[in-house]
Design an enzyme around this catalytic site. Structure first.
Site, PDB file in Angstrom:
ATOM      1  CG  HIS A   1      13.702 -41.038  39.039  1.00 43.90           C
ATOM      2  ND1 HIS A   1      13.368 -41.981  38.156  1.00 43.90           N
ATOM      3  CD2 HIS A   1      14.550 -40.172  38.280  1.00 43.90           C
ATOM      4  CE1 HIS A   1      13.629 -41.606  37.170  1.00 43.90           C
ATOM      5  NE2 HIS A   1      14.438 -40.573  36.815  1.00 43.90           N
ATOM      6  CG  HIS A   2       7.212 -41.203  37.600  1.00 38.84           C
ATOM      7  ND1 HIS A   2       6.513 -41.984  37.802  1.00 38.84           N
ATOM      8  CD2 HIS A   2       6.104 -39.795  37.452  1.00 38.84           C
ATOM      9  CE1 HIS A   2       5.083 -42.039  37.932  1.00 38.84           C
ATOM     10  NE2 HIS A   2       4.907 -40.472  37.491  1.00 38.84           N
ATOM     11  CB  SER A   3      12.495 -45.105  37.499  1.00 37.95           C
ATOM     12  OG  SER A   3      13.244 -44.642  38.600  1.00 37.95           O
TER      13      SER A   3
END
Length: 514
Positions: free
Chosen positions: A169-171
């Site tokens: 996930h890009h977070s």
């Protein structure tokens, strides 16, 4: 996680529960201390429904992958990184603040080895792999575990004996930092103790070239500042104008509303990095200039054919005539990491010693226009790309768009910031990135790698192109919505053919000069 497709003949696995263990009950402190920390606003933004981004990193290996060896390696590297062993927990009501909460990681829930039905037809392993990865875009990673997965597929494809697929996930971080982190988990095959070496790109400023003294130096400095200020003002105006009313042309590459939720297909093609360097050296440009020129030429070929096929007078070889509408506006958003990424050595040290390293998502935008046209001289595509990029280097567009996004985020909240980002992306056509990779052969926990193919999905573009270098290869990675781009392999052919045409033109010109 229900991450496998029944139609592919794979057996499902159930997700075991993960026990969350807090290491302290004190107030929020930094991640390096191993305690709870709130997600940054930019990380929280990446959970918004219309901007829920995942990074995909496909790794081809030259040998079959031993899952046990990989798991043992992950314990001593990736799991030392705080983000990869922490949950993202929502505090209070739904849609409220989120915190990083350290947890005990069960690798069985993260390293997924699908059992392939031996009776299943694998006459086309490349398509099987594409279908498998495409199916991942239907699902989200369960929030009950840290938001990353590694899928190991021991199937032989045209360019690898086995494939590993990271989904992150890009977070957890920006794309450049995450790819660098993954490379920090590898070692040179010639020296198992040595980290990969990444060629350093020389940063040259178009406004600081030349040797000037006295009054002339002062004049050039003032002129350089004025040029920088003017370029930045123009770019910021275009940013706001794009937000308000300027939209790209509705070409076949443009995604329909809601494309961020559509199934994505990932295809890749490796070309010669030496050919790209030949063009770079002959034309006195950069590798980035060349790949942007190749992309412009390839998109022009592809769209010319698509418009010809859709036209009323289609009579076969439409590539031989110009079918393109005039004045096509086709722009790409180039996401720029504002803060310099931590080097591979720093990331390796961080995983070894749990030391603090700079992390997060510090991203600004650059709007890059691709001039779609049929040129008599293929080298014109590279020349024009260089002119645009040189001008962009002489602008603070990326920094100011980052600052503007941060101001909107702090003053008006995540919803407003997500709406701004979504509007910019829907008013443009595509995303583009070019990442420099290792210059020598490397191994992923002892498995020699044949290629690296990173990409991203979850944003409102039907078409994304990533370039990733590795030794003497440049891998072109396309992520497409097949409703917009039903033939991504043909687009790969056009990009490969464009590089050949540009290289041949350079060679011919060099011979003529001789």
């Amino acid at each position: 996680m229900d991450n496998v497709v029944e139609g592919l003949g794979l057996r499902k696995r159930s997700l075991k529960a993960i026990t969350t263990t807090k290491r302290s009950t004190s107030e929020d402190v930094g991640v390096d201390g191993g305690l709870e920390e709130p997600l940054s606003p930019s990380a929280r933004l990446l959970h918004e429904p219309h901007f829920n981004l995942y990074i995909i990193a496909i790794i081809g290996t030259k040998t079959k992958i031993n899952p046990t060896v990989v798991k043992n390696g992950l314990v001593h590297t990736l799991l030392k990184h705080p983000r990869f062993c922490s949950l993202q927990v929502e505090v209070g009501e739904k849609g409220g603040k989120m915190k990083w909460v350290p947890t005990e990681v069960n690798l069985e829930n993260h390293v997924i080895v699908p059992q392939i039905d031996p009776e299943m037809d694998l006459s086309s392993p490349g398509k099987f792999l594409e279908d498998y990865i495409s199916d991942l875009t239907k699902t989200k990673i369960d929030m009950s575990k840290p938001l990353w997965e590694l899928h190991l597929l021991n199937i032989k494809t045209a360019d690898a004996e086995a494939v590993g697929v990271f989904r992150i996930h890009h977070s957890l971080g920006d794309g450049t930092s995450l790819i660098s982190l993954l490379l920090a988990c590898t070692r040179q095959t010639s020296d198992p103790n040595a980290l990969p070496t990444i060629p350093v790109t020389k940063t040259t400023s178009v406004r600081s070239s030349g040797n000037y003294t006295g009054i002339r130096w002062i004049f050039m400095a003032i002129w350089g500042f004025l040029l920088l200020a003017w370029n930045t003002l123009v770019d910021i105006f275009m940013f706001f104008a794009t937000t308000m009313f300027i939209k790209d042309t509705e070409t076949p590459l443009k995604g329909a509303p809601g494309v961020e939720f559509a199934l994505k297909r990932f295809v890749h093609r490796s070309v010669s990095l030496d050919d790209i360097k030949l063009v770079k050296n002959a034309m006195n440009t950069t590798i980035n200039d060349v790949v942007l020129g190749v992309t412009t030429a390839g998109l022009s070929l592809y769209l010319n054919r698509r418009y010809g096929e859709n036209g009323k007078n289609n009579v076969g070889a439409t590539e031989k005539r110009n079918n393109l509408p005039k004045n096509i506006r086709l722009r790409s958003t180039l996401l720029v990491n504002i803060r310099p990424s931590s080097g591979i050595q720093a990331l390796s040290d961080m995983m070894e010693k749990k030391a603090e390293a700079k992390w997060g998502n510090w991203i600004g935008y650059v709007l890059f226009p691709f001039t779609i046209s049929i040129r008599d001289d293929p080298l014109d595509y590279v020349r024009e790309a260089k002119l645009v990029i040189d001008r962009k280097k002489n602008s603070y567009e990326a920094l100011y768009t980052f600052v503007i996004a941060e101001i909107v985020l702090k003053l008006f909240g995540i919803k407003a910031s997500a709406a701004l980002t979504h509007r910019i992306l829907t008013h443009t056509t595509m995303s583009f990135s070019n990442v420099v990779g290792p210059s020598e052969e490397i191994g992923f926990y002892g498995h020699e790698m044949s290629y690296i193919a990173p990409s991203v999905y979850g944003h409102p573009h039907a078409f994304t192109i990533n370039y990733q270098s590795y030794v003497n290869k440049m891998t072109i990675v396309l992520a497409v919505d097949e409703k917009a781009v039903p033939d991504p392999h043909k687009l790969c052919d056009d990009l490969e053919e464009s590089l050949k045409l540009i290289k041949d033109a350079v060679v011919a010109k060099y011979k003529d000069a001789k």
